[in-house]
Write a protein that holds these residues in place. Structure first.
Motif, short mmCIF file in Angstrom:
data_model
loop_
_atom_site.label_atom_id
_atom_site.label_comp_id
_atom_site.label_asym_id
_atom_site.label_seq_id
_atom_site.Cartn_x
_atom_site.Cartn_y
_atom_site.Cartn_z
N ALA A 29 82.34 120.09 32.03
CA ALA A 29 82.18 120.19 33.48
C ALA A 29 83.11 119.21 34.16
O ALA A 29 83.34 118.10 33.67
N THR A 30 83.66 119.61 35.30
CA THR A 30 84.53 118.75 36.09
C THR A 30 84.08 118.79 37.54
O THR A 30 83.47 119.75 37.99
N ASN A 31 84.42 117.72 38.25
CA ASN A 31 84.25 117.69 39.70
C ASN A 31 85.61 117.45 40.33
O ASN A 31 86.48 116.78 39.74
N SER A 32 85.80 117.99 41.54
CA SER A 32 87.12 117.94 42.15
C SER A 32 87.02 117.87 43.66
O SER A 32 86.01 118.22 44.26
N ARG A 37 84.83 108.76 42.29
CA ARG A 37 84.87 109.67 43.43
C ARG A 37 85.60 109.09 44.63
O ARG A 37 86.46 109.75 45.24
N TYR A 54 83.78 120.01 45.05
CA TYR A 54 83.11 121.05 44.28
C TYR A 54 83.07 120.69 42.80
O TYR A 54 83.82 119.83 42.32
N GLY A 55 82.21 121.36 42.07
CA GLY A 55 82.11 121.19 40.62
C GLY A 55 82.29 122.50 39.91
O GLY A 55 81.89 123.56 40.43
N GLN A 59 81.65 124.28 36.03
CA GLN A 59 80.93 124.05 34.78
C GLN A 59 81.05 125.24 33.85
O GLN A 59 80.99 126.40 34.27
N GLU A 109 83.10 115.28 34.97
CA GLU A 109 81.85 115.16 35.72
C GLU A 109 81.12 113.86 35.43
O GLU A 109 80.55 113.24 36.34
N TRP A 113 82.59 111.10 37.54
CA TRP A 113 82.82 111.39 38.95
C TRP A 113 82.22 110.32 39.86
O TRP A 113 82.84 109.89 40.83
#
Length: 240
Positions: free
Chosen positions: A195-198, A225, A187-188, A190, A218, A221
Motif C-alpha cells: 500500500a502507498t499514500n500519495s 507526510r 490519496y491511498g 492498496q 503507507e 506516511w
C-alpha cells in the motif's frame, strides 16, 4: 521575489540551463499571492478494470546542476522563476522549456521514470519519489474540466490507480497562485501485497495537462507526510 544579498552561486556555464536544480537559503515557507480552499474527506473508490489510456512517448530529460560560488546577473533571472524562496533541506527543479518547477528533498537523486519528464527518489527508500509528466490539451485552465471533487475522483480512479488497486481519497485542495489554478489530492492505493499514500497536484497551462505525484510507503506516511506535502504544494507552472 526578494533575494538575500548574502546569497552566492556560481554557474556551470555562462548561460542559464533550461532545466536545473537550485538551492537557496530558507527565510519564509509561506506561499505568497495564493488563495486556498481545502476539502477533507475519506472516499473509497473501487477502480475500474479498464486501464487508462496514457501516452508513453514523452521522455525525461536530465537536469543540469548548479554549483556554489559568486553571485551573477543570471542569478536574478533564475530566481525570479520562484514566488518564494526554497525551504530548508529542499532543492528546486526548474524546467524553462516545458514550463514548470517544484521542490524536492535535498538528498533525493534523479532517476528515469517511464513516460515522465522528471523524477527524483529517496536514496534508500525506493517507494519515496516525486515525478512529473504532462500531456497535450486544448484546455486553458483546470476549471474547464469540471468541479474539483469530480475531476479529482476521476483522476484517482482512472489515471492514478491500476485496475487491481483499491483507492481511498483522504482530502483535496484548490489553490490559485498568481492567477493559475491547481488541484491537490491526498490519496491511498492498496493491493493485497502493498500500500502507498500519495499527493498529486494537477494543473493546466501552456497547452499541457501537468501532473506531479509524490509518494511514500503507507507505513511511513505519517512520518513523512508533511515533508511530501511541501513538494506537492511547491509545483508551479511557468509561462513559456
Amino acid at each position: 521575489m526578494a533575494i538575500s544579498s548574502s546569497l552566492s552561486l556560481s554557474w556551470v556555464s555562462t548561460t542559464i540551463p533550461d532545466k536545473f536544480q537550485l538551492t537557496l537559503p530558507n527565510h519564509n515557507n509561506e506561499l505568497p499571492r495564493a488563495t486556498t480552499t481545502a476539502y477533507f474527506s475519506s472516499k473509497n473508490i473501487t477502480c475500474s478494470a479498464e486501464p487508462a489510456s496514457i501516452d508513453e512517448s514523452h521522455c525525461k530529460r536530465r537536469p543540469l546542476l548548479l554549483g556554489v560560488g559568486a553571485l551573477t546577473t543570471s542569478l536574478l533571472q533564475a530566481t525570479s522563476l520562484f514566488a518564494e524562496e526554497i525551504p530548508e533541506k529542499y532543492r528546486a527543479f526548474v524546467d524553462k522549456v516545458d514550463g514548470y518547477s517544484y521542490y524536492y528533498p535535498y538528498d533525493w537523486r534523479d532517476f528515469e521514470f517511464r513516460a515522465h519528464d522528471s523524477a527524483f527518489k529517496d536514496r534508500y527508500m525506493q517507494l519515496h519519489n516525486v515525478r512529473v509528466r504532462f500531456l497535450p490539451t486544448n484546455k486553458t485552465d483546470i476549471h474547464e474540466l469540471g468541479p474539483m471533487e469530480e475531476v479529482v475522483s476521476d483522476l484517482v480512479r482512472y489515471k492514478l490507480a491500476s485496475p487491481n488497486q483499491y483507492a481511498t481519497i483522504f482530502g483535496m485542495q484548490e489553490r490559485n497562485i498568481d492567477g493559475k489554478n491547481y488541484y491537490t489530492v491526498e490519496y491511498g492505493l492498496q493491493t493485497p501485497n502493498f500500500a502507498t499514500n500519495s499527493f498529486a497536484t494537477v494543473a493546466i497551462g501552456n497547452g499541457r495537462f501537468y501532473t506531479l505525484i509524490v509518494v511514500a510507503n503507507e507505513r511511513r506516511w505519517k512520518r513523512y507526510r508533511n515533508q511530501l506535502k511541501v513538494v506537492a504544494d511547491s509545483f508551479r507552472m511557468l509561462d513559456i
